[in-house]
Design an enzyme around this catalytic site. Structure first.
Site, mmCIF file in Angstrom:
data_model
loop_
_atom_site.group_PDB
_atom_site.id
_atom_site.type_symbol
_atom_site.label_atom_id
_atom_site.label_comp_id
_atom_site.label_asym_id
_atom_site.label_seq_id
_atom_site.Cartn_x
_atom_site.Cartn_y
_atom_site.Cartn_z
ATOM 1 N N LYS A 139 0.838 -1.194 0.000
ATOM 2 C CA LYS A 139 0.000 0.000 0.000
ATOM 3 C C LYS A 139 0.877 1.250 0.000
ATOM 4 O O LYS A 139 2.081 1.180 0.254
ATOM 5 C CB LYS A 139 -0.909 -0.005 1.227
ATOM 6 C CG LYS A 139 -0.153 -0.029 2.546
ATOM 7 C CD LYS A 139 -1.081 -0.116 3.736
ATOM 8 C CE LYS A 139 -0.269 -0.105 5.038
ATOM 9 N NZ LYS A 139 -1.133 -0.053 6.226
ATOM 10 N N TYR B 170 16.374 31.213 5.670
ATOM 11 C CA TYR B 170 15.188 32.004 5.964
ATOM 12 C C TYR B 170 15.069 32.277 7.460
ATOM 13 O O TYR B 170 15.208 31.375 8.284
ATOM 14 C CB TYR B 170 13.931 31.283 5.482
ATOM 15 C CG TYR B 170 13.748 31.316 3.985
ATOM 16 C CD1 TYR B 170 13.545 32.516 3.314
ATOM 17 C CD2 TYR B 170 13.773 30.140 3.242
ATOM 18 C CE1 TYR B 170 13.378 32.544 1.935
ATOM 19 C CE2 TYR B 170 13.607 30.154 1.866
ATOM 20 C CZ TYR B 170 13.413 31.365 1.217
ATOM 21 O OH TYR B 170 13.243 31.386 -0.145
#
Length: 374
Positions: free
Chosen positions: A34, A271
């Site tokens: 999955k 940043y």
């Protein structure tokens, strides 16, 4: 010089399955593929494992369809079952095994079976894909996870109704542990006892409760089928690595140094200027960011591997890049390979630094990452 590459070792994947077979030598293996085979690639994983396992488990119908359309003719189990009438009809037409975990699914199956009995020769069914039936049902019992599954006291009722349904071939029983990664856990022992009591009179039927942690730590709960997932990829279901048990990491996530910069003491990086160096150093810029699926919240100090040594991430991870502190005496060069995780820097270590589980790291890589299978 290639940025953002996930290298998948087919040999390691097959090795890990053979190791799982030694841990559960009498059991059949339902390989869980999955979520794009835990981020490793659905179809490549299925092709690599098809001759080694007894079936595949998926969470969505489209995953089952993709695998079957490659020509695979073995067992494929929908571990969450069908979500609506259309999915049930497709499940019937393709012959997939399916979980039944609630009354609504049972009632829909019974309704479709009744319609089939009445209309099987009429145009109603001629407008559908040919039905291949009966199909195999896995009745899911909630033994303590409290997510999906019928209550243990409902087992007899559900079994009787499934037994009388003409679209049902075989009935198996399954459940799922919630704390199997905790060794000597009384709650897991309680789940095993609940499962035993709920299925006691159906012991001739196949049963399954052990996924990755259950395979590793709870051999008394292996029953007839085990469902390996993340351990197939050489990754532990918790933070403690399983390489000491012989498992091999299947994925290596790597990229490239694209810039090397001298950096002064007291200057910020990235940043927000969140990291400020307390001494002169050399910085490296790596072509890997949250646009590739590397977590933006990776804290300073999260390790990467360059030229055989661990160096820390500094500053904030940006969309396309991250910055590392190479040290003042660095001899690294632009174009050098950077390992984000793999054989020599285990994903469990990275996950623990970031404060996530390994499952998140491997399933969140984006399509920008180049996958290479070897």
């Amino acid at each position: 010089m290639k940025p953002a590459i996930a290298t998948i070792s087919r040999q390691a994947l097959r090795h890990n399955i053979q190791l799982i077979k030694k841990l559960a030598p009498k059991q059949k293996l339902l390989a869980m593929i999955k979520a794009n085979a835990y981020g490793q690639g659905l179809l490549p994983a299925a092709a690599t494992l098809a001759d080694l396992v007894d079936g595949f488990g998926v969470a969505r119908l489209h995953e089952a369809l993709e695998v079957q359309e490659t020509g695979y003719t073995g067992k494929i189990l929908l571990v969450e079952g069908f979500f609506d009438r259309e999915e049930l009809l497709k499940t019937l037409s393709r012959g997939f095994d399916t979980v039944i975990h609630c009354l609504e699914q049972l009632e829909l199956l019974e309704q479709v079976a009744k319609e089939w009995q009445i209309e099987q020769q009429k145009r109603f069914w001629q407008r559908k894909t040919k039905i291949y039936f009966p199909i195999n049902i896995w009745l899911k019992i909630d033994t303590g996870m409290h997510r999906l599954g019928i209550h243990p006291e409902q087992v007899d009722l559900f079994y009787a109704r499934l037994k009388s349904c003409p679209l049902v071939a075989t009935i198996s029983f399954m459940s799922h542990f919630s704390r199997a990664d905790e060794l000597d856990c009384g709650y897991t022992e309680q789940q095993i006892a609940t499962f035993e009591m709920a299925t006691e009179q159906y012991s001739a039927h196949s049963r399954s409760i052990a996924a990755s942690s259950g395979i590793l730590y709870w051999p008394q709960a292996h029953y007839e089928w085990v469902r390996p997932g993340i351990i197939m990829h050489g990754i532990s279901p918790h933070y403690q690595p399983i390489t000491q048990l012989g498992f091999k990491p299947v994925m290596t996530l790597s990229s490239t140094l694209i810039a090397i910069r001298s950096h002064k003491a007291g200057e910020p990086v990235g940043y927000g200027g969140a990291w400020i160096s307390d001494k002169a150093t050399t910085l490296g810029v790596v072509a890997m960011g949250y646009g590739d699926g590397y977590p933006r919240n990776a804290p300073e100090g999260t390790p990467v591997l360059i030229n055989g040594r661990i160096v820390p991430i500094v500053g904030r991870v940006s969309m396309d890049m991250l910055t590392v502190d190479l040290g003042i005496d660095s001899q690294d060069q632009v174009g050098d390979e950077v390992i984000l995780w793999g054989n020599d820097l285990l994903i469990e270590t990275v996950a623990q630094h970031i404060g996530v589980i390994s499952y998140e790291l491997i399933t969140k890589l984006t399509p920008r990452v180049i996958f290479e299978y070897r």
